[in-house]
Design a protein around this motif. Structure first.
Motif, PDB file in Angstrom:
ATOM      1  N   ALA A   1      39.424   5.584   6.924  1.00 43.70           N
ATOM      2  CA  ALA A   1      39.897   6.331   8.094  1.00 43.70           C
ATOM      3  C   ALA A   1      41.117   5.684   8.755  1.00 43.70           C
ATOM      4  O   ALA A   1      42.114   6.371   9.014  1.00 43.70           O
TER       5      ALA A   1
ATOM      6  N   HIS B   1      32.791  13.385   6.121  1.00 37.42           N
ATOM      7  CA  HIS B   1      32.754  11.943   5.929  1.00 37.42           C
ATOM      8  C   HIS B   1      34.070  11.314   6.378  1.00 37.42           C
ATOM      9  O   HIS B   1      35.063  12.000   6.622  1.00 37.42           O
ATOM     10  N   GLU B   2      34.045  10.013   6.450  1.00 34.68           N
ATOM     11  CA  GLU B   2      35.177   9.226   6.936  1.00 34.68           C
ATOM     12  C   GLU B   2      36.480   9.562   6.216  1.00 34.68           C
ATOM     13  O   GLU B   2      36.519   9.685   5.002  1.00 34.68           O
TER      14      GLU B   2
ATOM     15  N   THR C   1      38.521   9.461  -0.083  1.00 33.35           N
ATOM     16  CA  THR C   1      37.593  10.219   0.748  1.00 33.35           C
ATOM     17  C   THR C   1      36.556  10.940  -0.112  1.00 33.35           C
ATOM     18  O   THR C   1      36.793  11.222  -1.298  1.00 33.35           O
TER      19      THR C   1
ATOM     20  N   ASP D   1      33.464  10.960  17.185  1.00 34.21           N
ATOM     21  CA  ASP D   1      33.475  10.819  15.734  1.00 34.21           C
ATOM     22  C   ASP D   1      34.852  11.063  15.113  1.00 34.21           C
ATOM     23  O   ASP D   1      35.024  10.897  13.906  1.00 34.21           O
TER      24      ASP D   1
ATOM     25  N   PHE E   1      36.383   9.413  11.850  1.00 34.53           N
ATOM     26  CA  PHE E   1      36.230   7.966  11.755  1.00 34.53           C
ATOM     27  C   PHE E   1      34.789   7.537  11.465  1.00 34.53           C
ATOM     28  O   PHE E   1      34.559   6.425  11.030  1.00 34.53           O
ATOM     29  N   SER E   2      33.839   8.394  11.720  1.00 32.30           N
ATOM     30  CA  SER E   2      32.440   8.048  11.438  1.00 32.30           C
ATOM     31  C   SER E   2      32.192   8.155   9.934  1.00 32.30           C
ATOM     32  O   SER E   2      32.720   9.056   9.273  1.00 32.30           O
ATOM     33  N   PRO E   3      31.362   7.247   9.366  1.00 31.96           N
ATOM     34  CA  PRO E   3      31.067   7.298   7.923  1.00 31.96           C
ATOM     35  C   PRO E   3      30.527   8.664   7.491  1.00 31.96           C
ATOM     36  O   PRO E   3      30.929   9.203   6.469  1.00 31.96           O
TER      37      PRO E   3
END
Length: 262
Positions: free
Chosen positions: A84, A227-228, A114, A258, A206-208
């Motif tokens: 990210a 996903h990130e 990604t 997020d 930015f959150s996994p």
């Protein structure tokens, strides 16, 4: 009691001292930013990527930015497999320098890390051509081009009236029309670039892993999972939620914490 003249002189003196202080402070701040940037480059060359990130971040804290800074910061994060932050900073660099081939190439490498495979909606040939021209320069770049072509138009227009040769008149008349057209085109793209910046409120996840909801509440049904590193467009904001749209047209609500807006 001081007379008015003396009072005005003191005000002028204080203003000059304040302006001088601001100039000195700005100069010192710029020098400090340049030093941190160079230290970051040295740390990167020594493969101390976290130290490089810390140094580059100090430059941003000093309110200094550039395409090179974001590019180097993205490279350092990429080396640490931080998806990210690397994509985010490549995107920031690309905003400041849209036509840079190295930034575009490295951004593709980062995007390949990604998880989400999102197929953009198909575009016609005209849309692709239009966007490729629009992204040649930044807003400032198009504005500068508009000013240059306007000055060129005025110069050619004046010369056209002072030359006597028919061939020269035709030449400068053509140059006048061309510069006028290019000036208007540059001005149009400058306004469109500004409009696109306002409309395309882009953010990076930015959150996994994050569950995108159909409504702005945790109890709402899940729409899809992101996903990130995935890029989204913010459509609207409601309290702690952001309504987003993907490149393939999917929409949903995601917690503001997020994502990170560009």
């Amino acid at each position: 009691m001081r007379n008015k003249s003396s009072f005005k002189q003191n005000i002028t003196l204080y203003s000059m001292v304040f302006m001088l202080f601001c100039l000195v402070f700005s100069s010192v701040q710029s020098q400090s930013a340049a030093q941190y940037f160079e230290k970051g480059n040295a740390a990167y060359e020594a493969e101390n990527y976290q130290d490089a990130i810390d140094k580059y971040s100090r430059v941003l804290e000093l309110k200094q930015e550039s395409a090179a800074l974001y590019y180097n910061l993205a490279n350092a994060n990429y080396k640490l497999n931080r998806i990210a932050p690397s994509i985010y900073n490549y995107e920031r660099a690309l905003q400041l320098k849209p036509g840079d081939a190295d930034i575009k190439s490295n951004l593709v490498f980062a995007q390949n890390m990604t998880i989400d495979a999102i197929t953009p909606l198909p575009q016609n040939t005209f849309s692709k051509w239009y966007k490729s021209i629009l992204n040649l320069f930044t807003i400032d770049g198009w504005a500068t081009a508009a000013v240059v072509f306007t000055m060129l138009f005025m110069g050619c227009f004046l010369v056209y009236f002072f030359v006597y040769s028919t061939a020269q008149k035709r030449l400068f008349f053509t140059a006048t029309c061309l510069s006028f057209f290019l000036g208007l085109s540059a001005l149009f793209f400058a306004f469109r670039s500004q409009s696109q910046t306002n409309e395309n409120n882009i953010a990076i996840v930015f959150s996994p892993t994050v569950e995108v909801r159909q409504e702005p509440k945790m109890s709402s049904e899940e729409a899809f999972v992101l996903h990130e590193g995935t890029k989204v467009r913010i459509l609207s904001v409601r309290e702690e939620w952001s309504e987003i749209q993907l490149a393939d047209g999917k929409e949903g609500w995601i917690p503001k914490t997020d994502i990170k807006a560009l």
